[in-house]
Write a protein that holds these residues in place. Structure first.
Motif, PDB file in Angstrom:
ATOM      1  N   SER A  40      -3.383   0.289  -4.122  1.00  0.00           N
ATOM      2  CA  SER A  40      -2.365  -0.671  -3.729  1.00  0.00           C
ATOM      3  C   SER A  40      -2.091  -1.636  -4.874  1.00  0.00           C
ATOM      4  O   SER A  40      -2.831  -1.665  -5.872  1.00  0.00           O
ATOM      5  CB  SER A  40      -2.814  -1.437  -2.485  1.00  0.00           C
ATOM      6  OG  SER A  40      -3.984  -2.186  -2.770  1.00  0.00           O
ATOM      7  N   GLU A  49     -11.152  -1.761  -4.833  1.00  0.00           N
ATOM      8  CA  GLU A  49     -10.524  -1.073  -3.704  1.00  0.00           C
ATOM      9  C   GLU A  49     -10.941   0.393  -3.637  1.00  0.00           C
ATOM     10  O   GLU A  49     -11.333   0.892  -2.571  1.00  0.00           O
ATOM     11  CB  GLU A  49      -9.002  -1.171  -3.814  1.00  0.00           C
ATOM     12  CG  GLU A  49      -8.269  -0.478  -2.673  1.00  0.00           C
ATOM     13  CD  GLU A  49      -6.759  -0.513  -2.857  1.00  0.00           C
ATOM     14  OE1 GLU A  49      -6.080  -0.937  -1.912  1.00  0.00           O
ATOM     15  OE2 GLU A  49      -6.274  -0.125  -3.938  1.00  0.00           O
ATOM     16  N   ARG A  98       0.840  -1.197   0.000  1.00  0.00           N
ATOM     17  CA  ARG A  98       0.000   0.000   0.000  1.00  0.00           C
ATOM     18  C   ARG A  98       0.871   1.241   0.000  1.00  0.00           C
ATOM     19  O   ARG A  98       2.022   1.215   0.436  1.00  0.00           O
ATOM     20  CB  ARG A  98      -0.933  -0.001   1.214  1.00  0.00           C
ATOM     21  CG  ARG A  98      -1.996  -1.088   1.171  1.00  0.00           C
ATOM     22  CD  ARG A  98      -2.864  -1.021   2.435  1.00  0.00           C
ATOM     23  NE  ARG A  98      -4.037  -1.898   2.357  1.00  0.00           N
ATOM     24  CZ  ARG A  98      -4.044  -3.170   2.698  1.00  0.00           C
ATOM     25  NH1 ARG A  98      -2.929  -3.734   3.159  1.00  0.00           N
ATOM     26  NH2 ARG A  98      -5.139  -3.897   2.599  1.00  0.00           N
TER      27      ARG A  98
END
Length: 404
Positions: free
Chosen positions: A108, A125, A96
């Motif tokens: 990430s 994400e 990350r």
């Protein structure tokens, strides 16, 4: 109804209605976003199943710093903030990144732990990150440091008041009748149906909403967290818990006490290998997943969270703070050493989303959160209906003409 109870009920109904009208939309947003995140881990795992897996090999897996070096050679992805190492030899490593100067956080990436090549950024994400910000802070400026955190926390307190007043207002004459409490009257129409749905379904979800709000306040107010630690944790554990995170926007406790290592750390970015070696000595390679997070400030203490193999709960984890320059273990907080009260505090997130009860609990909490808009709609309809009846009641009644 007694003469004493009638004005009290009228006052409670007025409070219940007005607070509900003001905050109904906000509660609906928080409820729907919470329901969306209920199975976030499972959804992301399904979307990225191929990316998260690699072919297991007898070759040595790269250390965190070796992986970061390979990643830097592949392109400018940004400043590293955290690395997740997995004990499973067929699992990819997740890296990350810290926020950029503009305040945005790059996605990430998953990398192959054997050769360091980039497997890709996980799908879903960014979507869930936005939903999480909406759920916690309403997408208002400042994120956790802004006013949104206080607004959602205040709304949670008001929801507790709504649950209590709602329960008092609907208390039936036959309080011992389970049917009266839990069975909606679907044969009704109009106002009667709206009242039945609002009251009965509200009774169904009342325990869930109470758990959600009481645990949600943990993330909104530091005084609430401090009080919970004082109540449930041992004094030394409570003190450590309040010092484990820096004040929002401030420096870490370690950074204030380790000025010598700070000066060294400013010369070059912190590395992970000393931390990783020290962690492996602590856990004896028995970890299932380990998340190493660099300090947000100028300190050198890296936080390492470790979950056992096949763990499905966020709360069942060990936590260490390890100096990145020397590999010295600054603190160690093992789940096995916690008291019952401290385990309850560690499980706040799992309790908040129902995960403490397994997937049936998560499903029940998800459904309860998803129907929050139902109370906004039925509550509004009941309010408008009451206003209409009051207006009609105030209108003069035409008297019959004598002789008719």
């Amino acid at each position: 109804m007694s003469d004493v109870w009638r004005p009290i009920k009228a006052a409670l109904l007025q409070v219940h209605s007005l607070v509900g009208l003001v905050l109904a939309l906000l509660w609906a947003v928080v409820g729907l976003t919470g329901a969306t995140m209920a199975f976030e881990d499972e959804i992301e795992a399904s979307l990225n199943s191929q990316m998260m897996r690699v072919e297991a090999s007898a070759a040595r897996r790269l250390t965190p710093d070796e992986l970061i070096a390979r990643l830097a050679a592949a392109g400018d992805f940004g400043k590293i903030s955290a690395v997740t190492m997995v004990g499973d030899p067929s699992a990819a490593t997740r890296i990350r990144f810290a926020r950029s100067e503009s305040g945005t956080r790059p996605s990430s990436v998953y990398v192959d732990p054997y050769d360091g090549h980039v497997l890709g950024s996980p799908r879903g994400e960014d979507f869930f990150a936005t939903v999480r910000k909406l759920h916690r802070w309403l997408l208002l400026p400042g994120d956790g440091n802004g006013i949104g955190r206080k607004i959602t926390g205040s709304a949670a307190i008001c929801l507790i008041a709504m649950l209590i007043t709602g329960l008092v207002l609907r208390w039936p004459r036959r309080a011992r009748s389970v049917k009266t409490w839990l069975k909606p009257n679907l044969g009704l129409r109009g106002r009667g149906l709206h009242r039945s749905l609002h009251a009965v379904i509200g009774t169904w979800v009342l325990p869930v909403y109470l758990v959600m709000t009481l645990t949600g306040l943990w993330y909104s107010f530091e005084w609430y967290k401090a009080g919970a630690n004082w109540l449930f944790a041992r004094p030394q554990a409570a003190a450590a818990a309040m010092q484990s995170k820096p004040p929002r926007g401030g420096a870490t406790a370690e950074s204030k006490g380790e000025t010598k290592t700070e000066t060294k750390a400013e010369a070059k970015p912190l590395a992970f290998d000393h931390v990783w070696s020290a962690f492996l000595q602590q856990e004896n390679n028995s970890y299932g997943r380990a998340l190493m997070t660099l300090p947000a400030g100028a300190g050198t203490a890296v936080r390492v969270r470790s979950w056992p193999r096949d763990s499905t709960l966020e709360s069942v984890r060990d936590e260490f703070r390890i100096d990145a320059l020397t590999g010295r273990v600054i603190s160690s907080d093992r789940y096995a050493d916690k008291t019952f009260g401290e385990r309850v505090l560690a499980s706040v997130l799992d309790i908040h989303r129902g995960a403490i009860l397994g997937w049936p609990g998560k499903l029940a909490f998800m459904l309860a959160a998803a129907i929050m808009p139902l109370f906004a709609v039925t509550g509004l309809l009941l309010y408008l209906s009451r206003r209409r009846h009051r207006r009609l009641a105030r209108q003069p009644v035409d008297h019959l003409v004598p002789g008719e």
